[in-house]
Design a protein around this motif. Structure first.
Motif, PDB file in Angstrom:
ATOM      1  N   LEU A  76       0.931  -1.240   0.129  1.00  0.00           N
ATOM      2  CA  LEU A  76       0.043   0.009  -0.123  1.00  0.00           C
ATOM      3  C   LEU A  76       0.863   1.265   0.037  1.00  0.00           C
ATOM      4  O   LEU A  76       2.048   1.232   0.060  1.00  0.00           O
ATOM      5  N   ARG A  77       0.225   2.286   0.120  1.00  0.00           N
ATOM      6  CA  ARG A  77       0.854   3.722   0.152  1.00  0.00           C
ATOM      7  C   ARG A  77       1.653   3.770   1.330  1.00  0.00           C
ATOM      8  O   ARG A  77       2.793   4.441   1.551  1.00  0.00           O
ATOM      9  N   ASP A  78       0.997   3.258   2.513  1.00  0.00           N
ATOM     10  CA  ASP A  78       1.678   3.384   3.598  1.00  0.00           C
ATOM     11  C   ASP A  78       2.066   2.309   4.695  1.00  0.00           C
ATOM     12  O   ASP A  78       2.187   2.200   5.852  1.00  0.00           O
ATOM     13  N   GLY A  79       1.758   1.095   3.851  1.00  0.00           N
ATOM     14  CA  GLY A  79       1.965  -0.168   4.545  1.00  0.00           C
ATOM     15  C   GLY A  79       1.902  -1.385   3.755  1.00  0.00           C
ATOM     16  O   GLY A  79       1.990  -1.252   2.390  1.00  0.00           O
ATOM     17  N   VAL A  80       1.552  -2.583   4.160  1.00  0.00           N
ATOM     18  CA  VAL A  80       1.509  -3.883   3.611  1.00  0.00           C
ATOM     19  C   VAL A  80      -0.037  -4.546   3.842  1.00  0.00           C
ATOM     20  O   VAL A  80      -0.245  -4.309   5.067  1.00  0.00           O
ATOM     21  N   VAL A  81      -0.462  -5.376   3.047  1.00  0.00           N
ATOM     22  CA  VAL A  81      -1.393  -6.264   3.517  1.00  0.00           C
ATOM     23  C   VAL A  81      -1.075  -7.585   3.569  1.00  0.00           C
ATOM     24  O   VAL A  81      -0.026  -8.010   2.864  1.00  0.00           O
ATOM     25  N   CYS A  82      -1.377  -8.117   4.575  1.00  0.00           N
ATOM     26  CA  CYS A  82      -0.759  -9.458   5.244  1.00  0.00           C
ATOM     27  C   CYS A  82      -2.129 -10.425   5.585  1.00  0.00           C
ATOM     28  O   CYS A  82      -3.033  -9.920   6.221  1.00  0.00           O
ATOM     29  N   GLU A  83      -2.056 -11.662   5.089  1.00  0.00           N
ATOM     30  CA  GLU A  83      -2.970 -12.716   5.543  1.00  0.00           C
ATOM     31  C   GLU A  83      -2.482 -13.505   6.997  1.00  0.00           C
ATOM     32  O   GLU A  83      -1.365 -14.214   6.925  1.00  0.00           O
ATOM     33  N   LEU A  84      -2.911 -13.011   7.949  1.00  0.00           N
ATOM     34  CA  LEU A  84      -2.098 -13.165   9.381  1.00  0.00           C
ATOM     35  C   LEU A  84      -2.339 -14.653   9.584  1.00  0.00           C
ATOM     36  O   LEU A  84      -3.285 -15.362   9.402  1.00  0.00           O
ATOM     37  N   GLU A  85      -0.942 -15.348  10.049  1.00  0.00           N
ATOM     38  CA  GLU A  85      -1.241 -16.655  10.869  1.00  0.00           C
ATOM     39  C   GLU A  85      -0.709 -16.664  12.113  1.00  0.00           C
ATOM     40  O   GLU A  85      -0.800 -17.462  12.806  1.00  0.00           O
ATOM     41  N   ALA A  86      -0.537 -15.415  12.565  1.00  0.00           N
ATOM     42  CA  ALA A  86      -0.621 -15.201  14.217  1.00  0.00           C
ATOM     43  C   ALA A  86      -0.756 -13.789  14.565  1.00  0.00           C
ATOM     44  O   ALA A  86      -0.941 -13.079  13.836  1.00  0.00           O
ATOM     45  N   PRO A  87      -1.021 -13.505  15.666  1.00  0.00           N
ATOM     46  CA  PRO A  87      -1.392 -12.324  16.248  1.00  0.00           C
ATOM     47  C   PRO A  87      -0.402 -11.326  15.902  1.00  0.00           C
ATOM     48  O   PRO A  87       0.858 -11.235  16.113  1.00  0.00           O
ATOM     49  N   VAL A  88      -0.936  -9.997  16.047  1.00  0.00           N
ATOM     50  CA  VAL A  88       0.030  -8.809  15.890  1.00  0.00           C
ATOM     51  C   VAL A  88      -0.693  -7.610  16.452  1.00  0.00           C
ATOM     52  O   VAL A  88      -2.080  -7.619  16.258  1.00  0.00           O
ATOM     53  N   LYS A  89      -0.115  -6.697  16.984  1.00  0.00           N
ATOM     54  CA  LYS A  89      -0.614  -5.619  17.599  1.00  0.00           C
ATOM     55  C   LYS A  89       0.306  -4.153  17.338  1.00  0.00           C
ATOM     56  O   LYS A  89       1.532  -4.392  16.931  1.00  0.00           O
ATOM     57  N   ARG A  90      -0.106  -3.103  17.801  1.00  0.00           N
ATOM     58  CA  ARG A  90       0.680  -1.906  17.690  1.00  0.00           C
ATOM     59  C   ARG A  90       1.719  -2.056  18.781  1.00  0.00           C
ATOM     60  O   ARG A  90       1.598  -2.650  19.881  1.00  0.00           O
ATOM     61  N   GLY A  91       3.079  -1.613  18.339  1.00  0.00           N
ATOM     62  CA  GLY A  91       4.165  -1.586  19.009  1.00  0.00           C
ATOM     63  C   GLY A  91       5.050  -2.899  18.967  1.00  0.00           C
ATOM     64  O   GLY A  91       6.424  -2.877  19.214  1.00  0.00           O
ATOM     65  N   ASP A  92       4.493  -3.801  18.243  1.00  0.00           N
ATOM     66  CA  ASP A  92       5.129  -5.157  18.014  1.00  0.00           C
ATOM     67  C   ASP A  92       6.426  -4.696  16.979  1.00  0.00           C
ATOM     68  O   ASP A  92       6.377  -4.032  15.956  1.00  0.00           O
ATOM     69  N   GLY A  93       7.586  -5.535  17.186  1.00  0.00           N
ATOM     70  CA  GLY A  93       8.590  -5.483  16.335  1.00  0.00           C
ATOM     71  C   GLY A  93       8.492  -6.200  14.943  1.00  0.00           C
ATOM     72  O   GLY A  93       7.879  -7.577  15.222  1.00  0.00           O
ATOM     73  N   ILE A  94       8.656  -5.757  13.829  1.00  0.00           N
ATOM     74  CA  ILE A  94       8.495  -6.842  12.407  1.00  0.00           C
ATOM     75  C   ILE A  94       9.766  -6.632  11.540  1.00  0.00           C
ATOM     76  O   ILE A  94      10.681  -5.725  11.682  1.00  0.00           O
ATOM     77  N   CYS A  95       9.821  -7.757  10.899  1.00  0.00           N
ATOM     78  CA  CYS A  95      10.969  -7.900   9.899  1.00  0.00           C
ATOM     79  C   CYS A  95      10.477  -8.234   8.456  1.00  0.00           C
ATOM     80  O   CYS A  95       9.773  -9.414   8.459  1.00  0.00           O
ATOM     81  N   PHE A  96      10.845  -7.699   7.494  1.00  0.00           N
ATOM     82  CA  PHE A  96      10.445  -8.296   6.304  1.00  0.00           C
ATOM     83  C   PHE A  96      11.463  -9.106   5.424  1.00  0.00           C
ATOM     84  O   PHE A  96      12.756  -8.544   5.357  1.00  0.00           O
ATOM     85  N   ASP A  97      11.225 -10.269   5.196  1.00  0.00           N
ATOM     86  CA  ASP A  97      12.279 -11.356   4.611  1.00  0.00           C
ATOM     87  C   ASP A  97      12.303 -11.526   3.179  1.00  0.00           C
ATOM     88  O   ASP A  97      10.945 -12.022   2.882  1.00  0.00           O
ATOM     89  N   ALA A  98      13.010 -10.940   2.610  1.00  0.00           N
ATOM     90  CA  ALA A  98      12.994 -11.390   1.141  1.00  0.00           C
ATOM     91  C   ALA A  98      13.739 -12.331   0.293  1.00  0.00           C
ATOM     92  O   ALA A  98      13.964 -12.536  -0.655  1.00  0.00           O
ATOM     93  N   GLY A  99      14.109 -13.148   1.543  1.00  0.00           N
ATOM     94  CA  GLY A  99      14.917 -14.200   1.115  1.00  0.00           C
ATOM     95  C   GLY A  99      16.363 -14.335   0.794  1.00  0.00           C
ATOM     96  O   GLY A  99      17.243 -15.247   0.718  1.00  0.00           O
ATOM     97  N   ASP A 100      16.816 -13.154   1.368  1.00  0.00           N
ATOM     98  CA  ASP A 100      18.377 -13.198   1.295  1.00  0.00           C
ATOM     99  C   ASP A 100      18.848 -12.431   2.472  1.00  0.00           C
ATOM    100  O   ASP A 100      18.987 -11.058   2.619  1.00  0.00           O
ATOM    101  N   PRO A 101      19.029 -13.063   3.727  1.00  0.00           N
ATOM    102  CA  PRO A 101      19.593 -12.415   5.012  1.00  0.00           C
ATOM    103  C   PRO A 101      20.845 -11.691   4.946  1.00  0.00           C
ATOM    104  O   PRO A 101      21.274 -11.170   5.724  1.00  0.00           O
ATOM    105  N   THR A 102      21.558 -12.083   3.937  1.00  0.00           N
ATOM    106  CA  THR A 102      22.942 -11.449   3.744  1.00  0.00           C
ATOM    107  C   THR A 102      22.912  -9.873   3.476  1.00  0.00           C
ATOM    108  O   THR A 102      23.870  -9.212   3.545  1.00  0.00           O
ATOM    109  N   LYS A 103      21.554  -9.487   2.843  1.00  0.00           N
ATOM    110  CA  LYS A 103      21.437  -8.108   2.611  1.00  0.00           C
ATOM    111  C   LYS A 103      20.587  -7.399   3.464  1.00  0.00           C
ATOM    112  O   LYS A 103      20.055  -8.199   4.458  1.00  0.00           O
ATOM    113  N   LYS A 104      20.646  -6.031   3.631  1.00  0.00           N
ATOM    114  CA  LYS A 104      19.599  -5.193   4.785  1.00  0.00           C
ATOM    115  C   LYS A 104      18.553  -5.873   4.420  1.00  0.00           C
ATOM    116  O   LYS A 104      17.775  -5.772   3.590  1.00  0.00           O
ATOM    117  N   GLU A 105      17.854  -6.002   5.798  1.00  0.00           N
ATOM    118  CA  GLU A 105      16.385  -6.304   5.730  1.00  0.00           C
ATOM    119  C   GLU A 105      15.709  -4.996   6.314  1.00  0.00           C
ATOM    120  O   GLU A 105      16.158  -4.286   7.062  1.00  0.00           O
TER     121      GLU A 105
END
Length: 853
Positions: A328-357
């Motif tokens: 989206l313009r200000d975020g992403v859409v995700c089909e949740l498999e676990a709970p999430v709330k404001r303040g939680d830390g998140i990381c986006f994994d593009a499949g190459d952790p040798t690069k900045k995530e």
């Protein structure tokens, strides 16, 4: 059948600092293991100081918790006296046990104290009943089994060896057998056997198959296991005979300790209260949140190579939330498999952790544009990261999203140990008696420790004029135990008449009783202690060696004039193919050692040696599992001149054969490097046990080797001077995982028989991966290394036995290498000429080290 009681099971927690110690106690640990500033396998942890030992043990014992000091590293010769000081400090502080790797240290401890408890570390590589039996002459109280043992094997070891077993149930897994990994020090100068592991298993590698790189997509971490989580297997572990449930994590946070300890405490207690009740999804999620590279049962339910190593990331990820469905313009859409709330830390994994995530904090959550309050637990959710936290242009549809941190969970976990209240309370039984004109007498019995203290009033009892003391009054006054570790249990009051003493007397009595009972709990455990010297058993080698010489000097020696050597220098060659064996048999080498992938090739090697009139040794595997004695029997049937013994299970087996069949011919027994002999006490232990020769540990640099040789009978040592260093030794099979559809040796199709694999590192070096008879992998260093420059020093110290080890060399190369070393031994060429001609690394063992003048 013996009934297992709750009190038979110990929950053992890690502690890297005081907060972790408190977190462990507050959340139900029965025992805690910790290290001090030196001599432990987590050198990077904060660790405690030796001077902290009395305070640590006082704190733990106050709450009825045991404290085990980790001393689970190899000890070098020049450290023995310092090691002795630490052991003496442990004895003085009443430490409940030390967890030890080095068998020489075991020998030292027994010299100092016959009853100080010793636990055999997982670094001892104890994986069979025979290995447990080998430890028994030194009264090791319990053993920590290798993490590669499965539930069936654990039960078999316990049933046969009948010694309490400690098993890792949670935390990071080493891909290599503990105590058998040399990679970290070889490549990074930080030894796993010295508590400084640089985690080379967590690095990316390219898979080379028959010399050609195999495309692996996003799989790059070929040796990085997931994390062990056996919470769901608590019932099976208890029924397999595990007495101590060990949690890994002395480098982890106190929140991790609180989380994991509380979950296993609940699971163990639930088993004894309610039977086989498995943990909930929420409990497993919370475990993942504190630290997880993805969870696995490890080897507890058998070998499943594909479950053990996924290969896509090497570090903690937390909880899998789902994949990016839309940006989206200000975020992403995700089909949740676990709970999430404001303040939680998140990381986006593009499949190459040798690069900045990309990652950050969740600023908002929405469903179809509508802001949600509280926690979202499922469905399509819009996740809005904090301003400037995430560059949305770097995200892709399909990226995995991980919840890396939950501040609410962390706060709850910290509250469990960050408070002023006692972490636990224990019932106290009080008996009170009184007669007119005598003091009020009381006996206070601690239900946990069984200790009883006696307290009486200073003033005598007098006749009550109005309100005499009764049971209710005394219970109210003596039961005011809030803020202490005690709570009132049973109360027995026996007063002769209507009596009373001032209330302050009861208060003083209560405070005195609490102080006395706490002091009894904190009293250090007493052990027998002898006044000994760590070097009291150093042998006299006859020759007085000069100080170690500067490298590169040459001198001419003949076998009869080498200082300190009675007789000629003997050269042995270890071969890994029949072609190499036949090449060696054409030389003047004293003995050939066959170390083949498959034992069916051993008879041909023995036959060739017999034809050539040469002595031959056969090598055992480095690992011995329950039910694998057939391998040793097959070696014995071939009647080799010697056996290269690589584990304590094999040592026990062959020494037992000598005892049971004294009139039969038995092969010479040579202990290999994998027995981890790093000081003269360890060498003496194995030689006194019955080995004929031993090989020093590869962890020794040249100065440490010289120190060992000066204090050991060098006629009984064999020094390896040329080899490809065996780096990792793993139950995890790279061939099965990445060249087969199968999961283990029963269904993999044996790709190792048709292909040759190597692992190419980041600088382009390809490290060969070889398989042994037990389908275990050894990763060898790409470049061979030579200790030729040190031969003169060793000769001056009386060493007469040297070994050269081959890996994939041709027959012609074998002959060239042997010829160069023979010339160097005779003094015809220098050591420098040897390694330069061979283009080998100038190095002994895993570190180069320095010789001092």
């Amino acid at each position: 059948m013996t009934t297992i009681k709750r009190s038979d099971i110990e929950l053992l927690a890690p502690a890297g600092d005081w907060d972790c110690l408190r977190a462990a106690v507050a959340n139900g640990a029965d025992a805690v293991f910790f290290g001090v500033e030196k001599f432990n396998a987590r050198a990077r942890a904060h660790n405690f100081l030796m001077d902290d030992l009395p305070d640590i043990m006082s704190f733990l014992h106050l709450y009825g918790v045991k404290g085990f000091l980790t001393f689970n590293i190899l000890v070098f010769e020049d450290e023995l006296r310092e090691a002795q000081k630490l052991i003496e400090a442990c004895i003085g502080a009443g430490v409940d046990a030390v967890i030890v790797q080095d068998l020489g240290l075991v020998k030292m401890i027994r010299d100092i104290s016959p009853d100080f408890p010793i636990h055999g570390s997982t670094q001892m590589t104890i994986t069979s009943p025979e290995a447990v039996e080998f430890t028994k002459p030194w009264d090791i109280e319990r053993v920590v089994l290798g993490r590669e043992n499965n539930l069936k094997q654990i039960k078999q070891i316990g049933d046969q060896a009948k010694l309490p077993m400690e098993v890792f149930v949670h935390g990071a897994l080493c891909v290599s057998y503990s105590g058998q990994c040399l990679t970290s020090e070889m490549w990074g100068g930080r030894s796993a056997n010295r508590g400084e592991c640089a985690q080379a298993c967590r690095l990316p590698y390219d898979l080379m198959v028959d010399g050609v790189q195999k495309p692996m997509g996003d799989i790059a971490y070929l040796l990085s296991p997931k994390d062990l989580a056996a919470l769901e297997l608590v019932p099976e572990l208890i029924e397999a005979g595990v007495t101590s449930f060990k949690i890994e994590g002395r480098l982890k946070s106190p929140e991790y300790v609180a989380n994991v300890v509380s979950k296993y405490r609940l699971a163990i207690d639930r088993y004894f209260q309610d039977g086989d009740i498995r943990p909930s999804k929420e409990e497993m999620r919370e475990l993942e949140q504190s630290f997880s590279r993805g969870f696995t049962y490890g080897f507890l339910k058998g070998t499943d190579n594909k479950q053990l190593v996924e290969g896509t990331y090497p570090k903690s990820r937390g909880i899998f939330l789902g994949r990016v469905k839309q940006i989206l313009r200000d975020g992403v859409v995700c089909e949740l498999e676990a709970p999430v709330k404001r303040g939680d830390g998140i990381c986006f994994d593009a499949g190459d952790p040798t690069k900045k995530e990309e990652g950050g904090r969740v600023y908002d959550i929405r469903r179809r544009g509508v802001k949600l309050e509280g926690e979202a637990a499922g469905g399509l959710i819009e996740i809005i990261a904090g301003r400037n936290d995430v560059d949305l242009n770097r995200l892709h549809v399909g990226d995995r999203i991980w919840k890396t941190n939950d501040p609410h969970l962390d706060k709850r976990l910290r509250q469990s140990f960050e408070n002023d209240r006692p972490y636990r309370t224990f019932p106290v039984s009080i008996k009170v008696t009184g007669k007119l004109g005598e003091p009020l007498r009381s006996w206070w019995t601690d239900s946990r420790s069984g200790q009883t203290v006696f307290v009486e009033s200073e003033l005598p009892l007098v006749q009550a004029q109005k309100r005499p003391m009764d049971v209710t009054f005394i219970e109210e006054q003596l039961g005011r135990l809030g803020g202490t570790i005690l709570e009132l249990g049973q109360l027995d009051v026996q007063l002769d008449g209507e009596l009373i003493v001032p209330m302050r007397e009861l208060n003083v009595m209560r405070r005195s009783a609490v102080e006395l009972l706490e002091a009894e709990r904190q009293r250090p455990r007493a052990y027998i202690r002898r006044d000994v010297d760590a070097y009291a058993d150093v042998p006299s080698n006859g020759a007085v060696p000069r100080s170690a010489q500067a490298m590169g000097e040459t001198a001419t020696y003949s076998p009869t004039t080498i200082p300190g050597i009675a007789g000629p220098v003997r050269l042995t060659a270890l071969c890994r193919s029949l072609e190499q064996v036949e090449a060696v048999l054409a030389t003047d080498v004293d003995m050939v050692i066959a170390d083949f992938e498959f034992i069916k090739q051993f008879p041909a090697a023995v036959e060739a040696a017999r034809r050539a009139g040469k002595r031959i040794a056969l090598a055992t595997p480095r690992i011995h599992m329950p039910g694998e004695n057939g391998y040793f029997r097959n070696i014995t049937k071939l009647q080799p001149d010697a056996v290269l013994v690589r584990n304590t299970g094999a040592v026990y087996y062959y020494l037992k054969q000598r005892l049971e069949h004294p009139n039969e011919h038995h092969p010479e027994l040579i202990g290999d490097f994998s027995l981890n002999i790093a000081n003269h006490k360890t060498a003496a232990l194995f030689l006194e046990a019955g080995l004929d020769k031993v090989t020093p540990s590869y962890d020794l640099n040249i100065q440490q080797m010289v120190d060992l040789l000066r204090n050991t009978d060098t006629s009984q040592l064999e020094v390896v001077i040329h080899q490809h260093m065996p780096m990792f030794h793993t139950e995890h099979c790279v061939y099965c995982t990445f060249l087969s559809e199968g999961t283990n040796f029963t269904n993999c199709g044996r790709p190792c028989e048709d292909h040759s694999i190597s692992l190419q590192d980041r600088i382009g070096m390809s490290h060969p991966v070889r398989v042994d008879e037990g389908c275990r992998n050894t990763v060898y260093n790409a470049i061979d290394q030579s200790g030729a420059e040190y031969i003169r020093n060793f000769m001056e110290l009386g060493v007469s036995n040297y070994r050269i080890e081959f890996l994939e060399e041709s027959a012609a190369k074998v002959l060239e290498v042997i010829s160069l070393y023979e010339r160097a031994i005779r003094g015809e060429i220098s050591g420098t000429q040897v390694w330069k001609t061979l283009k080998a690394t100038n190095q002994l063992g895993v570190t180069k080290g320095q010789l001092v003048k």
